[in-house]
Design a protein around this motif. Structure first.
Motif, short mmCIF file in Angstrom:
data_model
loop_
_atom_site.label_atom_id
_atom_site.label_comp_id
_atom_site.label_asym_id
_atom_site.label_seq_id
_atom_site.Cartn_x
_atom_site.Cartn_y
_atom_site.Cartn_z
N MET A 73 0.84 -1.17 0.00
CA MET A 73 0.00 0.00 0.00
C MET A 73 0.90 1.25 0.00
SD MET A 73 -3.05 1.02 2.66
CE MET A 73 -4.00 -0.44 2.33
N ASP A 74 0.56 2.22 -0.83
CA ASP A 74 1.40 3.43 -0.91
C ASP A 74 1.02 4.43 0.17
OD1 ASP A 74 -0.06 5.61 -3.38
OD2 ASP A 74 -1.06 4.17 -2.09
N ILE A 75 1.88 5.42 0.38
CA ILE A 75 1.69 6.40 1.45
C ILE A 75 0.44 7.24 1.25
CG2 ILE A 75 3.14 8.20 0.42
CD1 ILE A 75 4.19 8.62 3.36
N ARG A 76 0.09 7.54 0.00
CA ARG A 76 -1.11 8.32 -0.28
C ARG A 76 -2.36 7.58 0.19
NH1 ARG A 76 -5.09 9.03 -4.12
NH2 ARG A 76 -5.68 11.17 -4.50
N THR A 77 -2.42 6.30 -0.07
CA THR A 77 -3.55 5.48 0.35
C THR A 77 -3.63 5.40 1.87
OG1 THR A 77 -3.37 4.17 -1.68
CG2 THR A 77 -4.61 3.20 0.14
N LEU A 78 -2.48 5.30 2.53
CA LEU A 78 -2.46 5.26 3.99
C LEU A 78 -2.88 6.59 4.61
CD1 LEU A 78 0.88 3.32 4.55
CD2 LEU A 78 -1.43 2.49 5.06
N ALA A 79 -2.47 7.68 4.00
CA ALA A 79 -2.73 9.01 4.57
C ALA A 79 -4.14 9.51 4.29
CB ALA A 79 -1.72 10.01 4.03
N ARG A 80 -4.78 9.03 3.24
CA ARG A 80 -6.08 9.58 2.83
C ARG A 80 -7.14 9.58 3.94
NH1 ARG A 80 -7.73 12.88 -1.42
NH2 ARG A 80 -9.97 12.88 -1.30
N PRO A 81 -7.30 8.50 4.71
CA PRO A 81 -8.30 8.54 5.79
C PRO A 81 -8.00 9.61 6.84
CG PRO A 81 -7.65 6.28 5.35
CD PRO A 81 -6.72 7.16 4.57
N VAL A 82 -6.74 9.89 7.09
CA VAL A 82 -6.36 10.94 8.04
C VAL A 82 -6.73 12.30 7.47
CG1 VAL A 82 -4.44 12.00 9.29
CG2 VAL A 82 -4.50 9.52 8.98
N LEU A 83 -6.43 12.53 6.20
CA LEU A 83 -6.82 13.79 5.56
C LEU A 83 -8.32 13.99 5.61
CD1 LEU A 83 -4.61 13.80 2.32
CD2 LEU A 83 -4.19 15.01 4.45
N GLU A 84 -9.07 12.93 5.33
CA GLU A 84 -10.53 13.02 5.34
C GLU A 84 -11.04 13.35 6.74
OE1 GLU A 84 -11.67 9.27 3.65
OE2 GLU A 84 -11.33 9.99 1.60
N ARG A 85 -10.45 12.77 7.78
CA ARG A 85 -10.87 13.03 9.16
C ARG A 85 -10.58 14.50 9.52
NH1 ARG A 85 -8.27 9.13 12.12
NH2 ARG A 85 -6.57 10.53 12.63
N ILE A 86 -9.40 14.99 9.16
CA ILE A 86 -9.06 16.39 9.44
C ILE A 86 -10.01 17.32 8.70
CG2 ILE A 86 -7.30 18.18 9.16
CD1 ILE A 86 -5.20 15.90 9.50
N PHE A 87 -10.30 17.01 7.44
CA PHE A 87 -11.21 17.82 6.64
C PHE A 87 -12.61 17.84 7.26
CE2 PHE A 87 -14.39 18.18 3.27
CZ PHE A 87 -14.09 19.44 2.79
N GLU A 88 -13.10 16.69 7.68
CA GLU A 88 -14.43 16.60 8.29
C GLU A 88 -14.50 17.41 9.59
OE1 GLU A 88 -15.21 12.43 8.70
OE2 GLU A 88 -15.38 12.14 6.53
N GLN A 89 -13.41 17.41 10.36
CA GLN A 89 -13.38 18.13 11.64
C GLN A 89 -13.26 19.63 11.46
OE1 GLN A 89 -10.22 16.37 13.93
NE2 GLN A 89 -11.36 14.51 14.33
N THR A 90 -12.58 20.07 10.40
CA THR A 90 -12.29 21.49 10.24
C THR A 90 -13.06 22.16 9.12
OG1 THR A 90 -10.45 21.15 8.71
CG2 THR A 90 -9.93 21.12 11.09
N GLY A 91 -13.40 21.41 8.08
CA GLY A 91 -14.04 22.00 6.91
C GLY A 91 -13.08 22.82 6.06
N GLU A 92 -11.81 22.76 6.40
CA GLU A 92 -10.79 23.54 5.70
C GLU A 92 -10.00 22.66 4.74
OE1 GLU A 92 -10.60 26.71 5.88
OE2 GLU A 92 -11.78 27.10 7.67
N THR A 93 -9.30 23.30 3.82
CA THR A 93 -8.43 22.59 2.89
C THR A 93 -7.34 21.87 3.66
OG1 THR A 93 -8.84 24.18 1.12
CG2 THR A 93 -6.81 22.87 0.96
N VAL A 94 -7.04 20.64 3.25
CA VAL A 94 -6.03 19.83 3.90
C VAL A 94 -5.02 19.39 2.84
CG1 VAL A 94 -5.62 17.75 5.26
CG2 VAL A 94 -7.77 18.97 5.52
N HIS A 95 -3.75 19.60 3.13
CA HIS A 95 -2.69 19.16 2.23
C HIS A 95 -1.82 18.13 2.91
CE1 HIS A 95 -3.37 23.19 0.31
NE2 HIS A 95 -3.41 22.39 -0.72
N PHE A 96 -1.32 17.19 2.14
CA PHE A 96 -0.35 16.22 2.61
C PHE A 96 0.87 16.38 1.71
CE2 PHE A 96 1.18 11.65 2.55
CZ PHE A 96 1.82 11.74 3.77
#
Length: 76
Positions: free
Chosen positions: A1-24
């Motif tokens: 599994m690549d790093i983007r696939t691993l990080a995506r759920p974390v980005l989605e959680r941060i986005f859901e909590q903040t409603g702001e743009t999230v970059h990795f």
């Protein structure tokens, strides 16, 4: 599994909590390599009060420099 696939759920959680743009991204020497992002539909805002308190001129664009203590910051 690549790093983007691993990080995506974390980005989605941060986005859901903040409603702001999230970059990795990762720092490769002096270059920032963006790996993934979730864009907000909100308009971009600049907190001029925070800029003034930090001593940054409000006419100065963001530099994209990562603060030295970035490794100590965590998102819940």
């Amino acid at each position: 599994m690549d790093i983007r696939t691993l990080a995506r759920p974390v980005l989605e959680r941060i986005f859901e909590q903040t409603g702001e743009t999230v970059h990795f991204a990762r720092l490769e020497r002096t270059d920032v390599q963006f790996i993934d992002a979730i864009e907000s539909r909100r308009a971009v805002r600049v907190d001029l009060g925070a800029l003034r308190q930090s001593g940054t001129d409000s006419k100065t664009p963001s530099s994209g420099i990562v603060p030295q203590d970035h490794h100590q910051r965590r998102v819940a």
